[in-house]
Design a protein around this motif. Structure first.
Motif, PDB file in Angstrom:
ATOM      1  N   LEU A 244      11.461   5.642  -2.495  1.00 14.42           N
ATOM      2  CA  LEU A 244      12.633   4.951  -3.037  1.00 14.42           C
ATOM      3  C   LEU A 244      13.879   5.819  -2.927  1.00 14.42           C
ATOM      4  O   LEU A 244      14.960   5.334  -2.546  1.00 14.42           O
ATOM      5  N   GLU A 245      13.771   7.115  -3.254  1.00 10.67           N
ATOM      6  CA  GLU A 245      14.925   8.018  -3.169  1.00 10.67           C
ATOM      7  C   GLU A 245      15.396   8.156  -1.721  1.00 10.67           C
ATOM      8  O   GLU A 245      16.602   8.219  -1.456  1.00 10.67           O
ATOM      9  N   ALA A 246      14.448   8.221  -0.787  1.00  5.89           N
ATOM     10  CA  ALA A 246      14.828   8.336   0.624  1.00  5.89           C
ATOM     11  C   ALA A 246      15.578   7.095   1.093  1.00  5.89           C
ATOM     12  O   ALA A 246      16.564   7.185   1.821  1.00  5.89           O
ATOM     13  N   LEU A 247      15.125   5.912   0.647  1.00  9.12           N
ATOM     14  CA  LEU A 247      15.807   4.676   1.023  1.00  9.12           C
ATOM     15  C   LEU A 247      17.189   4.586   0.377  1.00  9.12           C
ATOM     16  O   LEU A 247      18.158   4.152   0.999  1.00  9.12           O
TER      17      LEU A 247
ATOM     18  N   PRO B   9      17.269   7.929   7.570  1.00 12.21           N
ATOM     19  CA  PRO B   9      16.797   7.076   8.669  1.00 12.21           C
ATOM     20  C   PRO B   9      15.290   6.877   8.595  1.00 12.21           C
ATOM     21  O   PRO B   9      14.541   7.824   8.330  1.00 12.21           O
ATOM     22  N   ALA B  10      14.846   5.658   8.809  1.00 10.02           N
ATOM     23  CA  ALA B  10      13.420   5.347   8.754  1.00 10.02           C
ATOM     24  C   ALA B  10      13.092   4.319   9.833  1.00 10.02           C
ATOM     25  O   ALA B  10      13.940   3.513  10.222  1.00 10.02           O
ATOM     26  N   THR B  11      11.864   4.373  10.308  1.00 10.45           N
ATOM     27  CA  THR B  11      11.446   3.474  11.380  1.00 10.45           C
ATOM     28  C   THR B  11      10.442   2.432  10.920  1.00 10.45           C
ATOM     29  O   THR B  11      10.309   1.380  11.559  1.00 10.45           O
ATOM     30  N   ALA B  12       9.716   2.697   9.836  1.00  7.39           N
ATOM     31  CA  ALA B  12       8.721   1.725   9.374  1.00  7.39           C
ATOM     32  C   ALA B  12       8.355   2.006   7.927  1.00  7.39           C
ATOM     33  O   ALA B  12       8.351   3.158   7.483  1.00  7.39           O
ATOM     34  N   LEU B  13       8.052   0.927   7.198  1.00  9.22           N
ATOM     35  CA  LEU B  13       7.549   1.020   5.837  1.00  9.22           C
ATOM     36  C   LEU B  13       6.123   0.493   5.822  1.00  9.22           C
ATOM     37  O   LEU B  13       5.864  -0.615   6.290  1.00  9.22           O
ATOM     38  N   TYR B  14       5.189   1.285   5.311  1.00  5.76           N
ATOM     39  CA  TYR B  14       3.788   0.873   5.210  1.00  5.76           C
ATOM     40  C   TYR B  14       3.481   0.580   3.741  1.00  5.76           C
ATOM     41  O   TYR B  14       3.743   1.413   2.867  1.00  5.76           O
ATOM     42  N   THR B  15       2.927  -0.586   3.475  1.00 13.10           N
ATOM     43  CA  THR B  15       2.496  -0.937   2.121  1.00 13.10           C
ATOM     44  C   THR B  15       1.029  -1.335   2.162  1.00 13.10           C
ATOM     45  O   THR B  15       0.578  -2.021   3.075  1.00 13.10           O
TER      46      THR B  15
ATOM     47  N   GLY C 134      16.780  -3.494   7.580  1.00 13.19           N
ATOM     48  CA  GLY C 134      16.137  -3.892   8.824  1.00 13.19           C
ATOM     49  C   GLY C 134      14.941  -3.050   9.203  1.00 13.19           C
ATOM     50  O   GLY C 134      14.558  -2.985  10.375  1.00 13.19           O
ATOM     51  N   ILE C 135      14.308  -2.401   8.220  1.00 15.53           N
ATOM     52  CA  ILE C 135      13.126  -1.564   8.480  1.00 15.53           C
ATOM     53  C   ILE C 135      11.881  -2.451   8.410  1.00 15.53           C
ATOM     54  O   ILE C 135      11.684  -3.199   7.444  1.00 15.53           O
ATOM     55  N   ALA C 136      11.037  -2.364   9.425  1.00 10.90           N
ATOM     56  CA  ALA C 136       9.824  -3.189   9.474  1.00 10.90           C
ATOM     57  C   ALA C 136       8.887  -2.828   8.333  1.00 10.90           C
ATOM     58  O   ALA C 136       8.619  -1.647   8.084  1.00 10.90           O
ATOM     59  N   ASN C 137       8.373  -3.844   7.637  1.00  6.51           N
ATOM     60  CA  ASN C 137       7.406  -3.645   6.564  1.00  6.51           C
ATOM     61  C   ASN C 137       6.032  -4.033   7.095  1.00  6.51           C
ATOM     62  O   ASN C 137       5.768  -5.211   7.360  1.00  6.51           O
ATOM     63  N   LEU C 138       5.162  -3.066   7.258  1.00  3.39           N
ATOM     64  CA  LEU C 138       3.833  -3.280   7.829  1.00  3.39           C
ATOM     65  C   LEU C 138       2.788  -3.173   6.727  1.00  3.39           C
ATOM     66  O   LEU C 138       2.617  -2.114   6.127  1.00  3.39           O
ATOM     67  N   GLU C 139       2.104  -4.272   6.454  1.00  3.30           N
ATOM     68  CA  GLU C 139       1.075  -4.292   5.418  1.00  3.30           C
ATOM     69  C   GLU C 139      -0.265  -3.927   6.036  1.00  3.30           C
ATOM     70  O   GLU C 139      -0.739  -4.585   6.966  1.00  3.30           O
ATOM     71  N   ILE C 140      -0.860  -2.873   5.533  1.00  7.16           N
ATOM     72  CA  ILE C 140      -2.132  -2.380   6.058  1.00  7.16           C
ATOM     73  C   ILE C 140      -3.105  -2.192   4.904  1.00  7.16           C
ATOM     74  O   ILE C 140      -2.713  -2.243   3.732  1.00  7.16           O
ATOM     75  N   SER C 141      -4.357  -1.962   5.240  1.00  2.00           N
ATOM     76  CA  SER C 141      -5.357  -1.755   4.193  1.00  2.00           C
ATOM     77  C   SER C 141      -5.150  -0.398   3.537  1.00  2.00           C
ATOM     78  O   SER C 141      -4.572   0.523   4.121  1.00  2.00           O
ATOM     79  N   ARG C 142      -5.631  -0.278   2.319  1.00  2.28           N
ATOM     80  CA  ARG C 142      -5.508   0.998   1.615  1.00  2.28           C
ATOM     81  C   ARG C 142      -6.299   2.093   2.331  1.00  2.28           C
ATOM     82  O   ARG C 142      -5.876   3.248   2.373  1.00  2.28           O
ATOM     83  N   ALA C 143      -7.441   1.724   2.914  1.00  3.77           N
ATOM     84  CA  ALA C 143      -8.237   2.708   3.652  1.00  3.77           C
ATOM     85  C   ALA C 143      -7.467   3.241   4.858  1.00  3.77           C
ATOM     86  O   ALA C 143      -7.523   4.433   5.176  1.00  3.77           O
TER      87      ALA C 143
END
Length: 377
Positions: free
Chosen positions: A142-145, A150-156, A177-186
Motif C-alpha cells: 500500500l505504501e509503495a502504491l 513504478p509497478a508492473t503487476a499486482l498479485y492477489t 493501470g497496473i494488472a491485478n493477477l489473481e493466483i492461488s495462495r500456494a
C-alpha cells in the motif's frame, strides 16, 4: 575346481554397477524437475528471444557478440528479443504450454494461470541486480502504491480476506493501470519463497537509489538535518528496520555501502513497512569518503559504539546537523569509520547485556535525538 573360484572373499556380483543412462549417478536428482528451457527462453542467455524485459547483462552479451561477429565477418549468434512469447497466459491462451513435460499446474497439463517469466518447475532462478523485485505484505504494498513507486503487476491470493487496506490496494492499482493477477495462495507462496505475504504481492522494478549528493543537499535545506549511515549491516531486515526508524524520527535519508552490505530487497521493503518509499536511500562506493563529505558540508558525524566516549543522553550535538552511524551486527564500527567519526556515543544500559541489535540501537539513538530537538529547537 580349477582356478581360484573357491577362494575366500571372492566377488559374487559384477564390479560395475547398473548403468543409469544419461545423467549417470545424478540422474535421479533431476527427477520431476521438468524440461530444461531452450536458450531462446533463458533471460540470461545471449540467445534469449523472449518478450520479457531484456536484462542489461543479456543486452551486453548480445552487443559483444555482434562486435565479435562483425570483426570475424559472420552472422552474430544471438537471439531476437521480443519475437518469442515467454510469459504465462491465462485460461490456456498464448504462452501457456500444455502437456507432459511442460511447466503446467500438475498432471494432465492444466495451466496454473501464472503471469511472468517462465522458469522450469523445481528450479530456482538467480536474478541479476536489475531483475524485478516482489514486494509483499499489505502495508509495504500500500505504501509503495501511495508513493507512486513504478509497478508492473499486482498479485492477489484467491480467497483473500478483504479489509480496508486490501480494497485501497486493488483500487489504487486499478487507477494506475497496473494488472491485478489473481493466483492461488500456494503459487504466491512459491513466488515469495515462503515469506509471509498476507495475500498480496507487488512486482516492482529494481529499487531506485537516491544520488548521495542530492540527498545531502536536500537534508541541509531542512531546519534540523539528520542522516543515518550504516557500516556493513548485512541483514536486509535490519536495514528495513533502520529505515522505518529513520522515517519515524524525522531523518531525511539513509546511506549504505555498495559492497558487503545489505541493499533494498523485498525483505528490506517489507521490514520497513513501506517507509523505504518515503525515506531517500543512497548507495555509496566508499563510506569513509562519504562521511568526510558530510563533515565538510557541516554535519557532525556520530558513531554508535558500546565503548563510546560520550553518553547518548549527554549528546549536545543532537540539535545540529547530524549523521548517526550504525555499525554492523557483529563487529560494530569498522576501524576507518570509527576514526572518521567526530564522536563515538554509547547507549547507557543497566543490565549486563553487551550490546543491542543494530536496528534497535539506531531506533534508541534516533528517538533521543528527536526528543532533544523537540525540546531545544
Amino acid at each position: 575346481m580349477a582356478g581360484n573360484s573357491q577362494r575366500r572373499g571372492r566377488r559374487l556380483t559384477s564390479k560395475a554397477g547398473a548403468p543409469k543412462g544419461t545423467g549417470g549417478k545424478n540422474k535421479d536428482s533431476l527427477a520431476g524437475r521438468g524440461r530444461t528451457l531452450p536458450a531462446d527462453e533463458r533471460p540470461w542467455h545471449k540467445g534469449y528471444s523472449g518478450t520479457e524485459k531484456l536484462p542489461q547483462r543479456t543486452a551486453w552479451k548480445q552487443d559483444k557478440e555482434r562486435r565479435v561477429a562483425a570483426e570475424e565477418g559472420r552472422a552474430p549468434k544471438i537471439g531476437q528479443p521480443g519475437t518469442k512469447d515467454t510469459t504465462w497466459g491465462k485460461g490456456g491462451g498464448r504462452g501457456v504450454p500444455v502437456g507432459r513435460g511442460a511447466a503446467t499446474g500438475g498432471r494432465g497439463g492444466k495451466p496454473t494461470g501464472r503471469s511472468g517469466p517462465r522458469v522450469s518447475p523445481g528450479r530456482k532462478s538467480n536474478p541479476a541486480k536489475d531483475a524485478p523485485e516482489l514486494l509483499v505484505g499489505r502495508n509495504p504494498v500500500l505504501e509503495a502504491l501511495r508513493a507512486q513507486v513504478p509497478a508492473t503487476a499486482l498479485y492477489t491470493a484467491q480467497g483473500i480476506d478483504v479489509d480496508e487496506r486490501t480494497k485501497e490496494i486493488i483500487r489504487t492499482a486499478a487507477d494506475r493501470g497496473i494488472a491485478n493477477l489473481e493466483i492461488s495462495r500456494a503459487e504466491l507462496d512459491r513466488m515469495t519463497g515462503g515469506v509471509l505475504h498476507q495475500g498480496v504481492g507487488l512486482q516492482v522494478p529494481p529499487f531506485a537509489y537516491q544520488p548521495f549528493e542530492d540527498m545531502v543537499a536536500a537534508a541541509l535545506e531542512q531546519q534540523a538535518p539528520l542522516l543515518v549511515a550504516l557500516d556493513g549491516v548485512t541483514d536486509p531486515r535490519n536495514l528495513g528496520a533502520v529505515i522505518r526508524s529513520a522515517a519515524a524520527f524525522g531523518a531525511q535519508g539513509v546511506f549504505v555501502p555498495e559492497r558487503r552490505a545489505a541493499g533494498i530487497t523485498a525483505t528490506a521493503w517489507r521490514t520497513s513497512a513501506g517507509a523505504a518509499a518515503r525515506v531517500p536511500v543512497a548507495q555509496v562506493t566508499n563510506l569513509t569518503r562519504s562521511l568526510k563529505a558530510c563533515r565538510d558540508a557541516g554535519f557532525m558525524v556520530v558513531g554508535l559504539d558500546a565503548d563510546g566516549d560520550t553518553d547518548l543522553y549527554n549528546l549536545e550535538a543532537a540539535v545540529g546537523p547530524l549523521v548517526v552511524v550504525v555499525g554492523s551486527e557483529g563487529r560494530g564500527l569498522s576501524r576507518l569509520v570509527g576514526e572518521t567519526c567526530d564522536l563515538t556515543v554509547s547507549i547507557p544500559m543497566i543490565s549486563e547485556v553487551e550490546s543491542l541489535n543494530a536496528s534497535v540501537a539506531a531506533a534508541v539513538a534516533l528517538a533521543e535525538v528527536a526528543r532533544r530537538r523537540s525540546v531545544e529547537l
